[in-house]
Design an enzyme around this catalytic site. Structure first.
Site, mmCIF file in Angstrom:
data_model
loop_
_atom_site.group_PDB
_atom_site.id
_atom_site.type_symbol
_atom_site.label_atom_id
_atom_site.label_comp_id
_atom_site.label_asym_id
_atom_site.label_seq_id
_atom_site.Cartn_x
_atom_site.Cartn_y
_atom_site.Cartn_z
ATOM 1 N N LYS A 22 0.842 -1.205 0.000
ATOM 2 C CA LYS A 22 0.000 0.000 0.000
ATOM 3 C C LYS A 22 0.869 1.243 0.000
ATOM 4 C CE LYS A 22 -1.627 1.772 3.953
ATOM 5 N NZ LYS A 22 -1.574 3.200 4.279
ATOM 6 N N ASN A 23 1.810 1.304 0.935
ATOM 7 C CA ASN A 23 2.587 2.539 1.079
ATOM 8 C C ASN A 23 3.467 2.823 -0.129
ATOM 9 O OD1 ASN A 23 1.398 3.016 3.496
ATOM 10 N ND2 ASN A 23 3.189 2.575 4.764
ATOM 11 N N CYS A 118 -4.986 8.932 9.203
ATOM 12 C CA CYS A 118 -5.132 8.219 10.479
ATOM 13 C C CYS A 118 -4.894 9.171 11.643
ATOM 14 C CB CYS A 118 -4.091 7.110 10.574
ATOM 15 S SG CYS A 118 -4.525 5.608 9.715
ATOM 16 N N ARG A 123 1.169 14.986 12.923
ATOM 17 C CA ARG A 123 1.596 14.732 11.548
ATOM 18 C C ARG A 123 1.623 15.981 10.662
ATOM 19 N NH1 ARG A 123 -0.806 8.972 9.724
ATOM 20 N NH2 ARG A 123 1.215 8.734 8.811
ATOM 21 N N ASP A 308 4.746 0.892 12.067
ATOM 22 C CA ASP A 308 3.524 0.275 11.540
ATOM 23 C C ASP A 308 3.346 -1.168 12.005
ATOM 24 O OD1 ASP A 308 2.827 2.578 10.274
ATOM 25 O OD2 ASP A 308 3.350 1.934 8.261
ATOM 26 N N ARG A 400 -8.679 0.118 4.236
ATOM 27 C CA ARG A 400 -7.694 1.051 3.680
ATOM 28 C C ARG A 400 -6.369 0.346 3.387
ATOM 29 N NH1 ARG A 400 -6.572 6.228 6.973
ATOM 30 N NH2 ARG A 400 -5.222 6.368 5.168
HETATM 31 C C1 UD1 Z 1 4.693 6.898 6.143
HETATM 32 C C2 UD1 Z 1 3.780 5.713 6.011
HETATM 33 C C3 UD1 Z 1 3.191 5.334 7.373
HETATM 34 C C4 UD1 Z 1 4.306 5.110 8.379
HETATM 35 C C5 UD1 Z 1 5.264 6.294 8.398
HETATM 36 C C6 UD1 Z 1 6.485 6.061 9.284
HETATM 37 C C7 UD1 Z 1 2.894 6.012 3.781
HETATM 38 C C8 UD1 Z 1 1.713 6.298 2.929
HETATM 39 N N1 UD1 Z 1 2.699 6.072 5.097
HETATM 40 O O1 UD1 Z 1 3.892 7.988 6.620
HETATM 41 O O2 UD1 Z 1 2.423 4.139 7.209
HETATM 42 O O3 UD1 Z 1 3.747 4.947 9.665
HETATM 43 O O4 UD1 Z 1 5.733 6.575 7.079
HETATM 44 O O5 UD1 Z 1 7.162 4.919 8.879
HETATM 45 O O6 UD1 Z 1 3.965 5.679 3.286
HETATM 46 N N2 UD1 Z 1 6.750 14.762 10.266
HETATM 47 C C9 UD1 Z 1 6.921 16.091 10.526
HETATM 48 N N3 UD1 Z 1 6.949 16.965 9.472
HETATM 49 C C10 UD1 Z 1 6.815 16.536 8.170
HETATM 50 C C11 UD1 Z 1 6.661 15.168 7.928
HETATM 51 C C12 UD1 Z 1 6.622 14.298 9.004
HETATM 52 O O7 UD1 Z 1 7.035 16.513 11.681
HETATM 53 O O8 UD1 Z 1 6.843 17.368 7.254
HETATM 54 C C13 UD1 Z 1 6.692 13.810 11.422
HETATM 55 C C14 UD1 Z 1 5.323 13.145 11.501
HETATM 56 O O9 UD1 Z 1 4.417 13.931 12.217
HETATM 57 C C15 UD1 Z 1 5.651 11.864 12.219
HETATM 58 C C16 UD1 Z 1 7.053 11.520 11.713
HETATM 59 O O10 UD1 Z 1 7.584 12.739 11.192
HETATM 60 O O11 UD1 Z 1 5.696 12.063 13.610
HETATM 61 C C17 UD1 Z 1 7.075 10.449 10.642
HETATM 62 O O12 UD1 Z 1 6.353 10.877 9.527
HETATM 63 P P1 UD1 Z 1 6.680 10.409 8.039
HETATM 64 O O13 UD1 Z 1 7.931 9.608 8.019
HETATM 65 O O14 UD1 Z 1 6.577 11.598 7.157
HETATM 66 O O15 UD1 Z 1 5.463 9.445 7.759
HETATM 67 P P2 UD1 Z 1 4.433 9.486 6.553
HETATM 68 O O16 UD1 Z 1 5.157 9.691 5.268
HETATM 69 O O17 UD1 Z 1 3.293 10.352 6.892
#
Ligand code: UD1
Length: 421
Positions: A22-23, A118, A123, A308, A400
């Site tokens: 999915k991701n 979620c 985030r 995850d 999802r």
């Molecule tokens: C992706 C995965 C999700 C997984 C996560 C961490 C997808 C679609 N989803 O989510 O399943 O749980 O990686 O392995 O691939 N953050 C910030 N600022 C930003 C971006 C992120 O502070 O601009 C923080 C987020 O709030 C969170 C952490 O960084 O606490 C990790 O986020 P990130 O690695 O970006 O996860 P996603 O890409 O949202």
């Protein structure tokens, strides 16, 4: 709204085919916006998040054709006819933010609603935005939307991410493929899904090196072309089903599973008492006759233990011998499964980002519900080992991210059904 009913039913055995990730699919599909030529994906999981992505891309001008019941999807975007990703779609899925980089890189202007998704923490998307700014994009946050402009195109630059965000790495990687000159992204995420995206982009004509390490270098090109790409195996789905024989007893072969995409997770399972064998067809996982032992786990960016799989690990540790400590370092609010597991008889104490699980002899079935995808599946796993009936509400979270979840659990002998309520 549908529920899933699980009756604890003793050991499981059999095989489960693992789907495409999915991701990975959620980042590969927006990459198709970077070209006017067709981009075809195979091994696409059939999930509601994929439907949402199709809906989002269609709203931007992408033509979608699907065969094999949606496992093969071709996306063609002759032109971006609408540069605004609407709140009504984006709110359903946080990964919608991944269209921002591709649209502004190709089209010079984009507007994307600030995302939902979620409920596992604040985030923010500040790293995505800061990185795009460094690549020469003008940004303005108004009315709940990110308005991005780069009328003369993006310019290659060096940017060090303050945290190895998966999504920010993907957004910036896609955007930089069409930037003028060289982009160097430092402290990037190293997840297998990032390598999968880089593989697709290279097939489309991009110049990228370093993916899988913490520095990626991209030499921008004028245009990208079409490609055909197979979506990588879903390592989180793999890890989830690996838990079934450990929780319920028995042994299960996960078809298409590979140990190298889940090494730190496999090591923890072995510490807890799992037997994991690589076979020609995938991974064979068995619970040896001994009890599951307590282990301590800290979630980290790849190659560390994946956030995850933290909820599923907690479900396993509820009946382990001894005291386990789970530290969640990626998301600040990701223990929502703990109170539900406690309702099933688990002994868990949560303080901030740390959960202490003291193993109990058995779990008991109960009506439960979860507010995110991985938490929901952890409750099904707990139900496999519990005495009596576990009823998991809010099944739409599972739709999802877990393809054919009921039939996959049934294939290994679990007593599970989905009912309409
Ligand atoms: C992706 C995965 C999700 C997984 C996560 C961490 C997808 C679609 N989803 O989510 O399943 O749980 O990686 O392995 O691939 N953050 C910030 N600022 C930003 C971006 C992120 O502070 O601009 C923080 C987020 O709030 C969170 C952490 O960084 O606490 C990790 O986020 P990130 O690695 O970006 O996860 P996603 O890409 O949202």
């Amino acid at each position: 709204m549908d529920s899933i009913i699980v009756q604890g039913n003793g050991p499981v055995s059999g095989e489960i085919p693992i789907s495409g990730a999915k991701n990975a699919a959620l980042t590969l599909m927006p990459a198709a916006l970077l070209t006017d030529k067709p981009v075809t994906f195979t091994n696409v999981p059939r999930l509601s998040d994929i439907k949402t992505t199709n809906e989002l891309l269609a709203s931007l001008g992408t033509k979608i054709s699907m065969i094999d019941d949606g496992q093969k999807i071709t996306l063609t975007t002759p032109e971006i006819t609408n540069h605004l990703a609407h709140y009504d779609i984006v709110r359903k899925m946080r990964a919608s933010i991944l269209v921002l980089g591709p649209i502004v890189a190709r089209h010079g202007i984009a507007a994307v609603s600030l995302p939902g998704g979620c409920a596992i923490g604040a985030r923010p998307v500040d790293i995505h935005l800061k990185g795009l700014e460094v690549l020469g994009v003008d940004l303005d946050l108004r009315d709940g939307y990110i308005h991005a402009k780069a009328p003369n195109g993006l310019k290659g630059a060096t940017y060090e991410l303050p945290f190895a965000s998966v999504g920010a790495t993907e957004n910036l990687l896609m955007a930089a493929t069409l930037a003028k000159g060289t982009t160097v992204l430092k402290n990037v995420a190293r997840e297998p899904e990032i390598i999968d995206l880089a593989d697709l982009l290279r097939l489309m004509g991009a110049n990228i090196i370093g993916d899988g390490s913490s520095v990626i270098k991209i030499e921008g090109v004028e245009t990208l072309h079409g490609a055909t790409h197979q979506v990588v195996t879903d390592r989180i789905e793999l890890g989830t089903y690996m838990m079934a024989p450990l929780i319920a007893g028995g042994q299960v072969e996960l078809l298409g599973g590979k140990r190298r995409i889940l090494e730190s997770f496999c090591q923890k399972l072995e510490e807890a008492g799992a037997e994991i064998t690589e076979t020609e067809r995938g991974l064979l996982v068995a619970r040896n006759n001994a009890d599951i032992r307590a282990v301590s786990v800290t979630t980290e960016p790849y190659p560390g233990f994946p956030t995850d799989l933290q909820a599923q690990m907690m479900a396993l540790l509820c009946t382990a011998e001894g005291k386990s400590v789970l530290n969640e370092t990626i998301f600040e609010n990701r223990f929502m499964h703990a109170p539900e597991l406690i309702r099933m008889g688990a002994n868990i104490e949560v303080h901030g980002g740390t959960a202490t699980v003291t193993g109990v002899n058995e779990l008991r079935g109960a009506p439960v519900m979860a507010t995110d995808l991985r938490a929901s599946v952890s409750l099904i796993l707990a139900g496999l080992a519990a005495k009596g009936e576990t009823r998991v509400a809010r099944v739409y979270h599972l739709d999802r991210g877990y393809e054919k979840v009921v039939s996959k659990f049934r294939a290994i002998g679990a007593n599970i059904e989905r009912i309409k309520e």
